[in-house]
Design an enzyme around this catalytic site. Structure first.
Site, PDB file in Angstrom:
ATOM      1  N   CYS A 123       1.124  -1.526  -0.372  1.00 36.52           N
ATOM      2  CA  CYS A 123       0.049  -0.061   0.461  1.00 36.52           C
ATOM      3  C   CYS A 123       0.827   1.629   0.032  1.00 36.52           C
ATOM      4  CB  CYS A 123      -1.468   0.127   1.460  1.00 36.52           C
ATOM      5  SG  CYS A 123      -2.088  -1.567   1.100  1.00 36.52           S
ATOM      6  N   HIS A 259      -3.483   6.735   1.469  1.00 35.36           N
ATOM      7  CA  HIS A 259      -4.089   5.431   1.079  1.00 35.36           C
ATOM      8  C   HIS A 259      -5.353   4.896   2.092  1.00 35.36           C
ATOM      9  CE1 HIS A 259      -4.285   0.748   1.001  1.00 35.36           C
ATOM     10  NE2 HIS A 259      -4.010   0.698   2.272  1.00 35.36           N
ATOM     11  N   ASN A 290     -10.372  -0.936  -0.084  1.00 37.51           N
ATOM     12  CA  ASN A 290      -9.533  -0.734   0.072  1.00 37.51           C
ATOM     13  C   ASN A 290      -8.312  -1.562  -1.025  1.00 37.51           C
ATOM     14  OD1 ASN A 290      -6.370  -1.407   1.081  1.00 37.51           O
ATOM     15  ND2 ASN A 290      -6.690  -1.449   2.727  1.00 37.51           N
TER      16      ASN A 290
HETATM   17  O1  UT7 Z   1      -3.674  -1.409   3.639  1.00 42.64           O
HETATM   18  C1  UT7 Z   1      -3.445  -1.574   5.208  1.00 42.64           C
HETATM   19  C2  UT7 Z   1      -2.975  -2.890   5.635  1.00 42.64           C
HETATM   20  N1  UT7 Z   1      -4.599  -3.355   6.533  1.00 42.64           N
HETATM   21  C3  UT7 Z   1      -5.102  -2.495   7.266  1.00 42.64           C
HETATM   22  O2  UT7 Z   1      -4.950  -1.031   6.984  1.00 42.64           O
HETATM   23  C4  UT7 Z   1      -6.543  -2.512   8.186  1.00 42.64           C
HETATM   24  C5  UT7 Z   1      -6.435  -2.280   9.569  1.00 42.64           C
HETATM   25  N2  UT7 Z   1      -6.847  -2.847  10.063  1.00 42.64           N
HETATM   26  C6  UT7 Z   1      -8.388  -2.741  10.065  1.00 42.64           C
HETATM   27  O3  UT7 Z   1      -9.203  -1.905   9.094  1.00 42.64           O
HETATM   28  C7  UT7 Z   1      -9.253  -3.298  10.972  1.00 42.64           C
HETATM   29  O4  UT7 Z   1      -9.023  -4.329  12.099  1.00 42.64           O
HETATM   30  C8  UT7 Z   1     -10.344  -4.522  10.768  1.00 42.64           C
HETATM   31  C9  UT7 Z   1     -11.750  -3.475   9.631  1.00 42.64           C
HETATM   32  C10 UT7 Z   1      -9.725  -5.426   9.223  1.00 42.64           C
HETATM   33  C11 UT7 Z   1     -11.577  -5.229  11.564  1.00 42.64           C
HETATM   34  O5  UT7 Z   1     -12.025  -4.692  12.733  1.00 42.64           O
HETATM   35  P1  UT7 Z   1     -11.830  -4.810  13.755  1.00 42.64           P
HETATM   36  O6  UT7 Z   1     -12.367  -3.721  15.107  1.00 42.64           O
HETATM   37  O7  UT7 Z   1     -10.068  -4.568  14.523  1.00 42.64           O
HETATM   38  O8  UT7 Z   1     -12.505  -6.204  14.424  1.00 42.64           O
HETATM   39  P2  UT7 Z   1     -11.543  -7.483  15.483  1.00 42.64           P
HETATM   40  O9  UT7 Z   1     -11.492  -8.066  15.143  1.00 42.64           O
HETATM   41  O10 UT7 Z   1     -11.338  -6.881  15.998  1.00 42.64           O
HETATM   42  O11 UT7 Z   1     -13.169  -7.798  16.055  1.00 42.64           O
HETATM   43  C12 UT7 Z   1     -14.215  -7.510  16.903  1.00 42.64           C
HETATM   44  C13 UT7 Z   1     -14.971  -7.156  16.916  1.00 42.64           C
HETATM   45  C14 UT7 Z   1     -15.008  -8.975  17.171  1.00 42.64           C
HETATM   46  O12 UT7 Z   1     -16.299  -9.340  18.427  1.00 42.64           O
HETATM   47  P3  UT7 Z   1     -16.628  -9.394  20.027  1.00 42.64           P
HETATM   48  O13 UT7 Z   1     -15.085 -10.387  20.151  1.00 42.64           O
HETATM   49  O14 UT7 Z   1     -15.721  -7.506  19.952  1.00 42.64           O
HETATM   50  O15 UT7 Z   1     -17.836  -9.661  20.120  1.00 42.64           O
HETATM   51  C15 UT7 Z   1     -15.332  -9.983  15.969  1.00 42.64           C
HETATM   52  O16 UT7 Z   1     -15.456 -11.483  16.237  1.00 42.64           O
HETATM   53  O17 UT7 Z   1     -16.384  -7.855  15.790  1.00 42.64           O
HETATM   54  C16 UT7 Z   1     -16.242  -8.680  15.504  1.00 42.64           C
HETATM   55  N3  UT7 Z   1     -16.372  -9.318  13.632  1.00 42.64           N
HETATM   56  C17 UT7 Z   1     -17.219  -9.201  12.535  1.00 42.64           C
HETATM   57  N4  UT7 Z   1     -18.123  -9.151  12.886  1.00 42.64           N
HETATM   58  C18 UT7 Z   1     -18.904  -9.123  11.734  1.00 42.64           C
HETATM   59  C19 UT7 Z   1     -14.390  -9.187  13.403  1.00 42.64           C
HETATM   60  N5  UT7 Z   1     -14.870  -9.749  11.642  1.00 42.64           N
HETATM   61  C20 UT7 Z   1     -16.613  -9.572  11.553  1.00 42.64           C
HETATM   62  C21 UT7 Z   1     -16.577  -9.876  10.836  1.00 42.64           C
HETATM   63  N6  UT7 Z   1     -18.280  -9.103  10.328  1.00 42.64           N
HETATM   64  N7  UT7 Z   1     -16.047  -9.215   9.268  1.00 42.64           N
END
Ligand code: UT7
Length: 334
Positions: A123, A259, A290
């Protein structure tokens, strides 16, 4: 014997002369993705800002998308393909070790005699390639350089992975860099933190795929939270350095084009940089997802086309991602 050799004579200043973009035809909604990963439109849009993304069809190859964006950038610059001396392609989704995607895209666009190579900085790839292009022109190694960011990330996705399936999209953006009377591309602030190279990776190498019958096709995997923390905190300092190197403050910017990783990361960066509301902020992720190396030129093209920014405006570009690699510079918009 000490024989004196001649060196190339470059130019003092460079700028972006033209920009172009290509967006695949197929629009993919959050609903379409959510059913497969037990998610929802509400979760995806509130956590990332993404409403839709484009995924390329079979005919929308890396070469075709890259050439389409490049052709528009060359026309916007008022040049002909024969005037391009070098083609730099930033991508992580070219699935052949050789030849470089830049060779076929250069040929397809009519820049046949141009030097052509690919850049793997994920990226951060577009800002990295832009800095190299500017230096090639300033040093006299090339007169005009085509810089393309192009991705088919849908090919590298595990469509069942709840952590990535909803995030990434496909597309291409391109610019032409050439000589200028006044500075149009500021000094680059760049680097990489290899100690964190394991937080965004390709799941298996081509070598493992070849020798281990148990492994499946490689896909992108990511520790989302760790990337999020790094991007919303450490990366702001890279942008501050780029502003300092250009000798301007955030208040003097017309636009901020980071980005497009996650809308919440963009908002955190705007806050950390204390940018005034007069600065237009790229939010192309909402309908592009993205797109890694393509996201900055895609957003630049969109902001110019919508009239949100104008030719001659000053913009801060900021690329960051797998590596962890980062690159940032201040530019004058074409
Ligand atoms: O381009 C450069 C590379 N990438 C990035 O810059 C991405 C950077 N990271 C992010 O954008 C975020 O970490 C994500 C959008 C990918 C994920 O969001 P998050 O807030 O970090 O999610 P998480 O993995 O911490 O999960 C939070 C909650 C969990 O539930 P509980 O334990 O709080 O009840 C997960 O089980 O969200 C749940 N969860 C989902 N729910 C619905 C995780 N993934 C999903 C999903 N749909 N796809």
């Amino acid at each position: 014997m000490s024989t004196r050799i001649r060196t190339a004579t470059g130019t003092r200043h460079t700028r972006i002369l033209g920009v172009g973009a290509y967006r695949p035809a197929r629009v993919v909604t959050n609903h379409e993705i959510a059913s497969r990963i037990d998610s929802s439109d509400e979760w995806i849009s509130s956590r990332t800002g993404i409403r839709t993304r484009r995924w390329a069809g079979p005919d929308e190859t890396l070469t075709e998308m890259g050439a389409a964006a490049a052709g528009k950038a060359i026309a916007h610059a008022g040049l002909s393909p024969g005037q391009i001396d070098a083609v730099l392609v930033a991508t992580i989704t070219h699935f052949k070790q050789t030849p470089a995607a830049a060779t076929t895209i250069g040929h397809r666009v009519g820049a046949d005699a141009a030097m052509a190579l690919d850049i793997s900085a994920a990226c951060a790839g577009f800002s990295t390639a832009l800095a190299l292009a500017s230096d090639l022109v300033r040093a006299g190694s090339a007169g005009h350089v085509l810089v393309i960011g192009v991705e088919r990330l849908s090919d590298l996705l595990n469509h069942d992975d709840r952590g990535t399936a909803f995030l990434f999209g496909d597309g291409a953006g391109a610019v032409v860099v050439g000589p200028a009377e006044t500075p149009g591309i500021g000094p680059v602030a760049w680097g990489a933190d290899g100690s964190q190279s394991d937080i965004i990776t390709q799941s298996v190498s081509w070598q493992e795929l070849r020798h281990d019958r148990e492994v499946t096709f490689p896909f992108v995997q990511m520790e989302g939270q760790a990337v999020y923390r790094w991007a919303s905190r450490a990366v702001a300092q890279v942008a501050r350095t780029a502003l300092d190197l250009a000798g301007i403050t955030g208040g003097q910017l017309d636009a901020f084009i980071p980005h497009q990783a996650n809308l919440r990361i963009t908002d955190a960066l705007v806050k950390a940089l204390d940018l005034p509301t007069s600065v237009a902020v790229a939010r192309d992720i909402v309908d592009a997802g993205n797109t890694s190396a393509a996201s900055i030129p895609l957003a630049m093209d969109q902001m110019l086309a919508s009239g949100e920014v104008n030719s001659g405006d000053t913009a801060l570009l900021l690329g960051f991602g797998a590596g962890l690699a980062y690159a940032s510079q201040v530019v004058t918009l074409p």
